[in-house]
Design a protein around this motif. Structure first.
Motif, short mmCIF file in Angstrom:
data_model
loop_
_atom_site.label_atom_id
_atom_site.label_comp_id
_atom_site.label_asym_id
_atom_site.label_seq_id
_atom_site.Cartn_x
_atom_site.Cartn_y
_atom_site.Cartn_z
N ALA A 179 -8.88 8.52 0.55
CA ALA A 179 -8.03 8.28 1.72
C ALA A 179 -8.86 7.76 2.89
CB ALA A 179 -7.30 9.57 2.10
N GLN A 180 -10.05 8.32 3.08
CA GLN A 180 -10.93 7.87 4.15
C GLN A 180 -11.47 6.47 3.86
OE1 GLN A 180 -11.72 9.41 7.07
NE2 GLN A 180 -10.18 10.91 6.52
N TYR A 181 -11.82 6.23 2.61
CA TYR A 181 -12.42 4.94 2.21
C TYR A 181 -11.43 3.80 2.36
CZ TYR A 181 -14.95 1.56 -0.64
OH TYR A 181 -15.59 0.44 -1.09
N PHE A 182 -10.18 4.03 1.99
CA PHE A 182 -9.20 2.96 1.99
C PHE A 182 -8.39 2.87 3.29
CE2 PHE A 182 -9.85 3.31 -2.64
CZ PHE A 182 -10.20 1.99 -2.87
N SER A 183 -8.64 3.74 4.23
CA SER A 183 -7.86 3.65 5.49
C SER A 183 -8.65 2.98 6.59
CB SER A 183 -7.43 5.03 5.95
OG SER A 183 -8.53 5.83 6.25
N GLN A 226 0.83 -1.21 0.00
CA GLN A 226 0.00 0.00 0.00
C GLN A 226 0.87 1.26 0.00
OE1 GLN A 226 -3.21 -0.14 -0.31
NE2 GLN A 226 -3.93 1.90 0.16
N ALA A 227 1.94 1.25 0.79
CA ALA A 227 2.84 2.41 0.85
C ALA A 227 3.52 2.64 -0.49
CB ALA A 227 3.88 2.21 1.94
N VAL A 270 1.05 4.37 -2.81
CA VAL A 270 0.92 5.78 -2.44
C VAL A 270 2.13 6.56 -2.94
CG1 VAL A 270 0.87 7.39 -0.49
CG2 VAL A 270 -0.58 5.35 -0.46
#
Length: 95
Positions: free
Chosen positions: A91-95, A2-3, A6
């Motif tokens: 960002a909210q959906y995938f965190s 994931q990092a 990003v």
């Protein structure tokens, strides 16, 4: 994993915004030369649409370019806001 995704996305955004900024500057330079081949407005707007909206907005301000056209004056900031909202949502959906 994931990092890494990003990081790649951030590098893409930096590159597309730098490219967009430079294209706005090049088009402004060409605008001052009679008969010079210009960058099509579709290209300028398209670069903003694929993630270069911040570069487009900065290019408009720094080079004082395309500031009289309403679709640039209002469209570029609207595109930037929409992209920022999408980024926050994702960002909210995938965190």
């Amino acid at each position: 994993q994931q990092a890494r995704k990003v990081r790649v996305f951030v590098i893409y955004l930096a590159a597309i915004n730098l490219l967009t900024f430079c294209v706005y500057g090049a088009d402004k330079r060409r605008a001052k030369i009679p008969g010079a081949r210009r960058v099509p407005e579709k290209t300028l707007l398209g670069l903003a649409a694929i993630g270069g909206s911040l570069g487009a907005l900065l290019g408009m301000r720094v080079f004082r370019h395309k500031t009289r056209h309403w679709y640039f004056r209002y469209g570029i900031p609207a595109t930037l806001l929409a992209q920022a909202a999408a980024a926050v949502f994702l960002a909210q959906y995938f965190s």
